[in-house]
Design an enzyme around this catalytic site. Structure first.
Site, PDB file in Angstrom:
ATOM      1  N   MET A 124       4.636  61.981  -9.934  1.00 55.47           N
ATOM      2  CA  MET A 124       3.941  62.507  -8.754  1.00 55.47           C
ATOM      3  C   MET A 124       4.860  62.389  -7.539  1.00 55.47           C
ATOM      4  SD  MET A 124      -0.070  61.931  -9.272  1.00 55.47           S
ATOM      5  CE  MET A 124      -0.224  60.299  -8.612  1.00 55.47           C
TER       6      MET A 124
ATOM      7  N   HIS B 185      11.592  55.431 -11.615  1.00 50.69           N
ATOM      8  CA  HIS B 185      11.603  56.805 -12.148  1.00 50.69           C
ATOM      9  C   HIS B 185      12.992  57.161 -12.677  1.00 50.69           C
ATOM     10  CE1 HIS B 185       8.228  57.144  -9.117  1.00 50.69           C
ATOM     11  NE2 HIS B 185       7.663  57.646 -10.186  1.00 50.69           N
TER      12      HIS B 185
ATOM     13  N   GLU C 160       5.928  51.440 -18.580  1.00 55.27           N
ATOM     14  CA  GLU C 160       4.928  50.495 -19.104  1.00 55.27           C
ATOM     15  C   GLU C 160       4.086  49.892 -17.988  1.00 55.27           C
ATOM     16  OE1 GLU C 160       7.293  47.801 -21.447  1.00 55.27           O
ATOM     17  OE2 GLU C 160       7.047  49.036 -23.251  1.00 55.27           O
TER      18      GLU C 160
END
Ligand code: PAF
Length: 291
Positions: free
Chosen positions: A30, A37, A150
């Protein structure tokens, strides 16, 4: 690096990549990208010749409009980071192109049980919105591999279940939570913390690690462990929202057959809700576990 906002153009590029025999690694996001990321991107590059990242702040998974409006949107900076990381395609669709008939008319995907417990109880509809967009992005990108952190433990469990239940030909690859040196799990939300909150924030992981050690030692009942951890956090300036200790596979209460527990923590620091989790092996000593 190609930046595409049109689903049709994306399809054409994917077709070409597939014709060239390229495998595709996909990292859905997002936006408001951080090193966590980029770790997913690196994992993708190890697995496949082409890495595609999507940036889409999915309105369907927000419980209230204010949260959606306040969600940090940093597409230009995100694209710079992704270009520097060597990503092949960034897909930045508009809400109109993803949900042309509006949210209420959109077909949805809902993974039962896993979506309605824990975080799903606090955020009704959130996981339905999340699994629907991930499914739609999977259909557009047609990846061979998809990478998820995770840190969002329940999200990852739901996606694995969806892929299995719907026989999607995609390998879901979990990537370990990236942490700052002080232990704080990296998150887009960390950018909202003020200076004092930034000092306090790593204590969430400290308390979680202590809770994990106590859980493994099995000296105390679960309810007491949770109450102690919650008080510790509140005394340090957090406002504990939820601490759960559940079976890491089913996300249901621990039972005699549970092999691993997962500790799921959520606590507010000021207005920012931080989450973290840790999986704990129960080493076959489950008999002493009492809820
Ligand atoms: O974890 C996220 O950033 C989102 O939930 C995801 C998987 C990109 C779906 O919108």
């Amino acid at each position: 690096m190609l930046i595409l906002d049109d689903p049709q153009q994306l399809r054409e590029q994917i077709k070409q990549l597939k014709q060239q025999g390229c495998e595709i690694a996909f990292v859905p996001t997002m936006g408001n990208l951080h090193d966590g990321h980029l770790t997913l991107v690196k994992a993708g590059q190890k697995k496949a010749a082409a890495v595609i990242v999507s940036i889409f702040v999915n309105p369907m998974q927000f419980n209230n409009d204010q949260d959606l409006q306040n969600y940090p949107k940093t597409v230009a900076q995100d694209c710079e980071k992704l270009a520097a990381a060597g990503v092949n395609i960034v897909f930045t669709p508009s809400a109109k192109s993803i949900y042309p008939k509006g949210l209420n008319a959109q077909t949805y995907v809902e993974v039962p049980f896993l979506s309605n417990c824990l975080e799903g109880q606090l955020r009704p509809g959130h996981f339905r919105g999340m699994s629907t967009i991930v499914n739609k992005l999977f259909n557009l990108v047609q990846p061979d591999y998809a990478f998820f952190g995770e840190k969002d433990f329940q999200q990852l469990a739901i996606i694995k279940q969806m892929v299995e239940d719907l026989a999607m030909p995609i390998e879901i690859i979990p990537v370990a939570t990236k942490r700052a040196e002080n232990g704080l799990a990296l998150s887009s939300r960390n950018s909202k913390l003020n200076a004092a909150e930034k000092q306090t924030a790593p204590f969430l992981a400290t308390v979680m690690n202590r809770l994990a050690a106590d859980l493994q030692a099995q000296k105390t009942e679960l309810s007491q462990l949770i109450a102690d951890a919650s008080s510790e956090l509140n005394n340090a300036g957090f406002n504990t929202d939820a601490i759960h200790i559940v079976d890491a596979q089913t996300l249901q209460a621990l039972g005699e057959n549970s092999e691993e527990a997962v500790i799921l923590m959520a606590a507010f620091l000021g207005k920012t809700r931080l989450i973290d989790n840790k999986v704990v092996s129960l080493n076959n000593h489950q008999t002493k576990i009492q809820a």
